[in-house]
Design a protein around this motif. Structure first.
Motif, mmCIF file in Angstrom:
data_model
loop_
_atom_site.group_PDB
_atom_site.id
_atom_site.type_symbol
_atom_site.label_atom_id
_atom_site.label_comp_id
_atom_site.label_asym_id
_atom_site.label_seq_id
_atom_site.Cartn_x
_atom_site.Cartn_y
_atom_site.Cartn_z
ATOM 1 N N ILE A 1 42.330 -7.367 -2.469
ATOM 2 C CA ILE A 1 42.250 -8.617 -3.247
ATOM 3 C C ILE A 1 40.791 -8.869 -3.642
ATOM 4 N N HIS A 2 39.884 -8.768 -2.666
ATOM 5 C CA HIS A 2 38.468 -9.036 -2.925
ATOM 6 C C HIS A 2 37.874 -8.084 -3.964
ATOM 7 N N ASP A 3 37.938 -6.796 -3.676
ATOM 8 C CA ASP A 3 37.226 -5.824 -4.522
ATOM 9 C C ASP A 3 37.796 -5.785 -5.936
ATOM 10 N N ILE A 4 39.128 -5.795 -6.029
ATOM 11 C CA ILE A 4 39.738 -5.602 -7.350
ATOM 12 C C ILE A 4 39.662 -6.875 -8.189
ATOM 13 N N SER A 5 39.685 -8.059 -7.562
ATOM 14 C CA SER A 5 39.517 -9.285 -8.361
ATOM 15 C C SER A 5 38.099 -9.354 -8.931
ATOM 16 N N ARG A 6 37.114 -8.901 -8.151
ATOM 17 C CA ARG A 6 35.725 -8.879 -8.644
ATOM 18 C C ARG A 6 35.578 -7.877 -9.785
ATOM 19 N N LEU A 7 36.268 -6.751 -9.677
ATOM 20 C CA LEU A 7 36.273 -5.778 -10.780
ATOM 21 C C LEU A 7 36.921 -6.387 -12.028
ATOM 22 N N ALA A 8 38.074 -7.034 -11.844
ATOM 23 C CA ALA A 8 38.796 -7.639 -12.974
ATOM 24 C C ALA A 8 37.904 -8.662 -13.678
ATOM 25 N N ARG A 9 37.177 -9.446 -12.880
ATOM 26 C CA ARG A 9 36.275 -10.457 -13.455
ATOM 27 C C ARG A 9 35.116 -9.797 -14.205
ATOM 28 N N MET B 1 44.821 -6.076 -24.896
ATOM 29 C CA MET B 1 44.605 -6.965 -23.762
ATOM 30 C C MET B 1 45.142 -6.288 -22.510
ATOM 31 N N LEU B 2 44.246 -6.064 -21.537
ATOM 32 C CA LEU B 2 44.646 -5.261 -20.380
ATOM 33 C C LEU B 2 44.781 -6.098 -19.105
ATOM 34 N N TYR B 3 45.982 -6.121 -18.563
ATOM 35 C CA TYR B 3 46.240 -6.702 -17.240
ATOM 36 C C TYR B 3 46.326 -5.543 -16.246
ATOM 37 N N ARG C 1 32.891 -15.595 -5.767
ATOM 38 C CA ARG C 1 34.162 -15.107 -5.238
ATOM 39 C C ARG C 1 35.307 -15.992 -5.761
ATOM 40 N N LYS C 2 35.057 -17.307 -5.812
ATOM 41 C CA LYS C 2 36.043 -18.257 -6.374
ATOM 42 C C LYS C 2 36.414 -17.846 -7.805
ATOM 43 N N GLU C 3 35.392 -17.548 -8.592
ATOM 44 C CA GLU C 3 35.596 -17.162 -9.994
ATOM 45 C C GLU C 3 36.491 -15.925 -10.101
ATOM 46 N N ALA C 4 36.247 -14.951 -9.234
ATOM 47 C CA ALA C 4 37.044 -13.721 -9.253
ATOM 48 C C ALA C 4 38.477 -13.998 -8.805
ATOM 49 N N PHE C 5 38.625 -14.800 -7.764
ATOM 50 C CA PHE C 5 39.956 -15.052 -7.198
ATOM 51 C C PHE C 5 40.850 -15.841 -8.149
ATOM 52 N N GLU C 6 40.262 -16.509 -9.115
ATOM 53 C CA GLU C 6 41.079 -17.250 -10.085
ATOM 54 C C GLU C 6 41.945 -16.326 -10.951
ATOM 55 N N LEU C 7 41.616 -15.051 -10.992
ATOM 56 C CA LEU C 7 42.394 -14.094 -11.787
ATOM 57 C C LEU C 7 43.596 -13.515 -11.038
ATOM 58 N N VAL C 8 43.657 -13.734 -9.713
ATOM 59 C CA VAL C 8 44.677 -13.067 -8.896
ATOM 60 C C VAL C 8 45.983 -13.860 -8.858
ATOM 61 N N LYS C 9 47.095 -13.166 -9.029
ATOM 62 C CA LYS C 9 48.412 -13.768 -8.845
ATOM 63 C C LYS C 9 49.263 -12.840 -7.999
ATOM 64 N N ILE C 10 50.073 -13.438 -7.128
ATOM 65 C CA ILE C 10 50.930 -12.645 -6.246
ATOM 66 C C ILE C 10 52.372 -12.791 -6.742
ATOM 67 N N LYS C 11 53.047 -11.676 -6.949
ATOM 68 C CA LYS C 11 54.420 -11.706 -7.448
ATOM 69 C C LYS C 11 55.323 -10.821 -6.592
ATOM 70 N N ALA C 12 56.645 -11.079 -6.672
ATOM 71 C CA ALA C 12 57.610 -10.345 -5.840
ATOM 72 C C ALA C 12 58.029 -9.008 -6.455
ATOM 73 N N SER C 13 57.930 -8.882 -7.779
ATOM 74 C CA SER C 13 58.392 -7.641 -8.412
ATOM 75 C C SER C 13 57.655 -7.389 -9.720
ATOM 76 N N LEU C 14 57.741 -6.152 -10.163
ATOM 77 C CA LEU C 14 57.141 -5.757 -11.431
ATOM 78 C C LEU C 14 57.794 -6.526 -12.590
ATOM 79 N N ASP C 15 59.108 -6.752 -12.493
ATOM 80 C CA ASP C 15 59.802 -7.503 -13.552
ATOM 81 C C ASP C 15 59.252 -8.920 -13.680
ATOM 82 N N LEU D 1 39.024 -8.944 -17.552
ATOM 83 C CA LEU D 1 40.483 -8.878 -17.671
ATOM 84 C C LEU D 1 41.102 -10.279 -17.589
ATOM 85 N N PRO D 2 42.263 -10.479 -18.249
ATOM 86 C CA PRO D 2 42.910 -11.795 -18.186
ATOM 87 C C PRO D 2 43.679 -12.051 -16.894
#
Lengths: 183, 183
Positions: free
Chosen positions: B28-36, B1-3, B75-89, B40-41
């Motif tokens: 955000i746009h291009d890579i979320s569409r790629l992930a979708r 499973m690849l994130y 675009r909505k469908e792709a953006f549902e995969l995106v999460k913003i975080k403060a750190s790799l941990d 990718l989960p």
């Protein structure tokens, strides 16, 4: 020998009407760097609106000769491959002058279904001769029918994991070049 | 499973200093569409600056729930995969909670030379189990040494036709996902 072109007219908008789309700054940056990485002889941006072409040239000049050229030399190198033209015919004429042969055109679209050549077939075709080929990518919601009908070849679409087929054109160019040129 | 994750800190700038880069709208746009497209989960954007994360969430909300969600459903469908975080941990913790296993991390860089796994090896590894893997892409001039040293794996770089290795991160993600997932 593979050239690429990004078409801004005639293309479809979301309602299926033929329109001219605007040149996006990021399309010049990302795709020229791809063209340079994959060793292409040229990348054409096609737009019939003079003000759009003038703006694109201003951006290109910044990176080729302006402050950008000293700030980022790798960007300068990539931008040297970019040319802005008013029509597909102009592009074909310029390539014909350079190569002595009118390029065979190949259209790409997420919606092509019949009569497509595969990525592998195009790879073999490119290796088998030294003739020019022009691979055409659309903007907006895709290339207009008249361009597809007049093309010499249609390239098979990139199929996703499911039914989703809405890649950015920048992503599509990256994947197609990688599959076709296999560097 | 690849994130996948796009790292904005710690990364290098052009002078080789460790910095935080800004979140680019197009990433955000291009890579979320790629992930979708590649099934990718999840796609994580990592930035330690609260104002940067807030701005990114505003953009995401527009496409998930705002006017953008009705204007462009794909675009909505792709953006549902995106999460913003403060750190790799934080990203690793969230994936561990979801999957029951801490993800193995894989770093990417145009400059990696030794100890890399191939695209094919990663493809086989992903197919051989159902464990989570986190593929990390850098911004600026690349991922900082400390992240590379702490990663479980290093992925072989994309090699161009010549010595030029300055792809946009958006292009690199497209090519790497296509080579690794082979859809």
């Amino acid at each position: 020998m593979l050239y690429i072109a990004l078409l801004h007219y005639p293309v479809y908008n979301k309602e299926g009407k033929v329109v001219t789309t605007a040149i996006a700054n990021m399309d010049i940056h990302d795709i020229s760097r791809l063209a340079r990485t994959y060793g292409l002889p040229g990348y054409y941006v096609i737009n019939p609106v003079p003000a759009q072409r003038d703006l694109a040239w201003e951006i290109i000049d910044h990176w080729r000769q302006g402050y950008g050229a000293t700030y980022n030399k790798s960007r300068k190198e990539a931008f040297e491959l970019v040319k802005i033209k008013a029509s597909l015919d102009e592009v074909k004429e310029e390539i014909a002058k350079q190569c002595g042969h009118t390029p065979k055109t190949i259209v790409t679209s997420a919606n092509l279904k019949e009569g497509c050549i595969t990525f592998d077939a195009l790879n073999i075709m490119l290796k088998s001769n030294n003739l020019p080929y022009l691979l055409i990518f659309g903007t907006g919601s895709g290339i207009a029918d008249e361009v597809i009908k007049n093309a010499d070849y249609r390239l098979e679409p990139i199929k996703g994991d499911g039914k989703y087929n809405h890649l950015a054109v920048r992503s599509a160019v990256a994947i197609v070049l990688d599959r076709v040129l296999k560097i």
